[in-house]
Design a protein around this motif. Structure first.
Motif, PDB file in Angstrom:
ATOM      1  N   ILE A  29       0.793  -1.155  -0.032  1.00  0.00           N
ATOM      2  CA  ILE A  29      -0.217  -0.154   0.004  1.00  0.00           C
ATOM      3  C   ILE A  29       0.858   1.358  -0.079  1.00  0.00           C
ATOM      4  O   ILE A  29       0.147   2.416   0.068  1.00  0.00           O
ATOM      5  CB  ILE A  29      -0.893   0.008   1.243  1.00  0.00           C
ATOM      6  CG1 ILE A  29      -0.260  -0.053   2.526  1.00  0.00           C
ATOM      7  CG2 ILE A  29      -2.215  -0.945   0.888  1.00  0.00           C
ATOM      8  CD1 ILE A  29      -0.884   0.050   3.755  1.00  0.00           C
ATOM      9  N   VAL A  30       2.156   1.067   0.075  1.00  0.00           N
ATOM     10  CA  VAL A  30       3.033   2.196   0.092  1.00  0.00           C
ATOM     11  C   VAL A  30       4.216   1.809  -0.522  1.00  0.00           C
ATOM     12  O   VAL A  30       4.866   0.923  -0.321  1.00  0.00           O
ATOM     13  CB  VAL A  30       3.394   2.880   1.707  1.00  0.00           C
ATOM     14  CG1 VAL A  30       4.086   1.675   2.400  1.00  0.00           C
ATOM     15  CG2 VAL A  30       4.021   4.177   1.493  1.00  0.00           C
ATOM     16  N   THR A  31       4.905   2.807  -1.139  1.00  0.00           N
ATOM     17  CA  THR A  31       6.111   2.949  -1.795  1.00  0.00           C
ATOM     18  C   THR A  31       7.018   4.098  -1.361  1.00  0.00           C
ATOM     19  O   THR A  31       6.529   5.234  -1.369  1.00  0.00           O
ATOM     20  CB  THR A  31       6.113   2.724  -3.222  1.00  0.00           C
ATOM     21  OG1 THR A  31       7.522   2.777  -3.775  1.00  0.00           O
ATOM     22  CG2 THR A  31       5.589   3.851  -4.024  1.00  0.00           C
ATOM     23  N   ILE A  32       8.210   3.807  -0.894  1.00  0.00           N
ATOM     24  CA  ILE A  32       9.047   5.075  -0.621  1.00  0.00           C
ATOM     25  C   ILE A  32       9.774   5.498  -1.962  1.00  0.00           C
ATOM     26  O   ILE A  32      10.658   5.042  -2.369  1.00  0.00           O
ATOM     27  CB  ILE A  32      10.043   4.464   0.425  1.00  0.00           C
ATOM     28  CG1 ILE A  32       9.670   4.153   1.712  1.00  0.00           C
ATOM     29  CG2 ILE A  32      11.032   6.001   0.984  1.00  0.00           C
ATOM     30  CD1 ILE A  32      10.711   3.500   2.684  1.00  0.00           C
ATOM     31  N   THR A  33       9.338   6.683  -2.192  1.00  0.00           N
ATOM     32  CA  THR A  33       9.703   7.151  -3.570  1.00  0.00           C
ATOM     33  C   THR A  33      10.905   8.336  -3.339  1.00  0.00           C
ATOM     34  O   THR A  33      11.632   8.328  -4.498  1.00  0.00           O
ATOM     35  CB  THR A  33       8.296   8.059  -4.278  1.00  0.00           C
ATOM     36  OG1 THR A  33       7.312   7.353  -4.069  1.00  0.00           O
ATOM     37  CG2 THR A  33       8.749   8.588  -5.565  1.00  0.00           C
ATOM     38  N   ALA A  34      11.207   8.886  -2.279  1.00  0.00           N
ATOM     39  CA  ALA A  34      11.956   9.922  -2.214  1.00  0.00           C
ATOM     40  C   ALA A  34      12.616  10.103  -0.684  1.00  0.00           C
ATOM     41  O   ALA A  34      11.989   9.944  -0.010  1.00  0.00           O
ATOM     42  CB  ALA A  34      11.724  11.387  -2.579  1.00  0.00           C
ATOM     43  N   VAL A  35      13.923  10.567  -0.660  1.00  0.00           N
ATOM     44  CA  VAL A  35      14.385  10.903   0.659  1.00  0.00           C
ATOM     45  C   VAL A  35      15.223  12.109   0.683  1.00  0.00           C
ATOM     46  O   VAL A  35      15.765  12.602  -0.450  1.00  0.00           O
ATOM     47  CB  VAL A  35      15.334   9.805   1.012  1.00  0.00           C
ATOM     48  CG1 VAL A  35      16.471   9.653   0.225  1.00  0.00           C
ATOM     49  CG2 VAL A  35      15.990   9.933   2.725  1.00  0.00           C
ATOM     50  N   ALA A  51      16.855   0.897  -1.919  1.00  0.00           N
ATOM     51  CA  ALA A  51      16.295   1.288  -3.403  1.00  0.00           C
ATOM     52  C   ALA A  51      15.118   2.375  -3.487  1.00  0.00           C
ATOM     53  O   ALA A  51      14.191   2.285  -4.016  1.00  0.00           O
ATOM     54  CB  ALA A  51      15.553  -0.110  -3.816  1.00  0.00           C
ATOM     55  N   ILE A  52      15.348   3.471  -2.828  1.00  0.00           N
ATOM     56  CA  ILE A  52      14.846   4.691  -3.007  1.00  0.00           C
ATOM     57  C   ILE A  52      15.114   5.519  -4.228  1.00  0.00           C
ATOM     58  O   ILE A  52      16.318   5.936  -4.413  1.00  0.00           O
ATOM     59  CB  ILE A  52      14.502   5.533  -1.825  1.00  0.00           C
ATOM     60  CG1 ILE A  52      14.257   4.689  -0.498  1.00  0.00           C
ATOM     61  CG2 ILE A  52      13.829   6.860  -2.047  1.00  0.00           C
ATOM     62  CD1 ILE A  52      14.599   5.739   0.891  1.00  0.00           C
TER      63      ILE A  52
END
Length: 346
Positions: A29-35, A51-52
């Motif tokens: 339900i969530v994906t880490i797209t940016a940091v 793997a962001i």
């Protein structure tokens, strides 16, 4: 299934230790797209390890590629970043405490309302199994109307010797604003979120400044130690309930203690561990739970609630207006300690 695109602002210990692992476990339900982080090497390292795809030196540039952000910076920057994200049309999940002052909290809530985006605050003690069990018992009127809460969040010689925890300018305080805030929030939630009306408190800055320090959590500069390391308070609420509160990083006690009890009209509860105390059938009965359902890692249900709330499937369990009341109590405790007087909030 729609996935929430999440950005991480501040890639230090709390992001790496709690939020990123939780989001990775909820990858359906969530994906880490940016940091983003002030230290480019830290951001790059976290991005590579997890793997962001996007790394930003300026967090503002993140807003175009995410639906929500998790703010893990020092407390000083919570309000500034939250308001910027909300104004950009991005949901916000902000680490506790909500902000440095009540005024900042109010500005964050105002930005959330105007933008129509969610503002969640990371008080994860509400998501612990004991806490959920206690809330259920109280909601089902097993103890009657809650009257008195007692909360102790005590560590024996465990000042956080890393990061900026002892920096007053960046954090706004010490043991109270970092650790005790969890127990203030949990107490208010279990009491039914009454409004605090009077606070008497004392904040100490002595234990950690004494020579010959023994500290289990790393070295720190005792001569320039500038935040509270032990705090006590008495709080009255608008519904007649009251609270006895104590927190410490440096207590001279036998061992660490995390405990809470609530006495109601017809019964009471203790946690941690969870126990229900009742008067029934002419007897005084104490009952412990053999098993409480739920995740042992409170970070998982906390993350799930925020994500599903952003996706429109749930409501926030920790509402910003409730987190504001925690900050109001914190602010009043510090003011009471400085003035030597009780502080009236209403």
């Amino acid at each position: 299934m729609t996935k929430l695109k999440m950005g991480i602002i501040g890639a230090g210990g709390i992001a790496q230790g709690r939020h990123i692992p939780a989001y990775k476990k909820l990858s359906d339900i969530v994906t880490i797209t940016a940091v983003s982080d002030l230290n480019p090497a830290t951001a790059a390292g976290v991005a590579k390890e997890n793997a962001i795809p996007h790394v930003f030196s300026d967090y503002h540039d993140m807003f175009s590629v995410v639906d929500a952000v998790t703010i893990c910076t020092p407390n000083k920057f919570h309000a500034e970043i939250s308001i910027a994200a909300l104004n950009a049309g991005v949901h916000v999940f902000c680490e506790k405490p909500m902000a440095m002052t009540v005024t900042e909290c109010e500005a964050m809530i105002d930005a959330s309302r105007k933008s129509g985006k969610l503002l969640g605050i990371a008080y994860h003690y509400r998501f612990m199994k004991d806490s959920i069990a206690a809330k259920r018992v109280i909601t089902e009127n097993e103890i009657g109307e809650p009257i008195v809460a007692r909360a102790r969040a005590i560590r024996r010689r465990k000042v956080p010797g890393w990061g900026v925890f002892t920096n007053r300018e960046l954090q706004g305080g010490g043991s109270l604003i970092d650790y005790g805030c969890h127990f203030l929030d949990l107490s208010l939630w279990l009491l039914g979120n009454p409004i605090p009306v009077e606070v008497t408190g004392t904040a100490y800055n002595k234990l950690s400044r004494m020579p010959g320090q023994v500290n289990q959590w790393g070295d720190f500069d005792r001569e320039n130690f500038e935040v509270d390391d032990h705090v006590t308070a008495y709080i009255k609420f608008d519904n007649g309930a009251s609270m006895l509160f104590e927190t410490s990083w440096s207590a001279n006690v036998k061992s660490d203690e995390e405990s809470m009890s609530i006495s109601g009209e017809i019964g009471g509860i203790d946690l941690f561990p969870f126990q229900m105390n009742q008067m029934k059938h002419g007897m005084l009965l104490n009952s412990e739970a053999d098993w409480i359902p739920g995740d042992d890692d409170a970070g998982i249900p906390q993350a799930m609630n925020f994500i599903k709330s952003c996706l429109g499937d749930e409501e926030l369990i920790v509402k910003p207006e409730e987190a504001l009341q925690v900050s109001a109590i914190i602010e009043a405790i510090y003011k009471s300690s400085e003035t030597g007087k009780s502080i009236t909030l209403r």
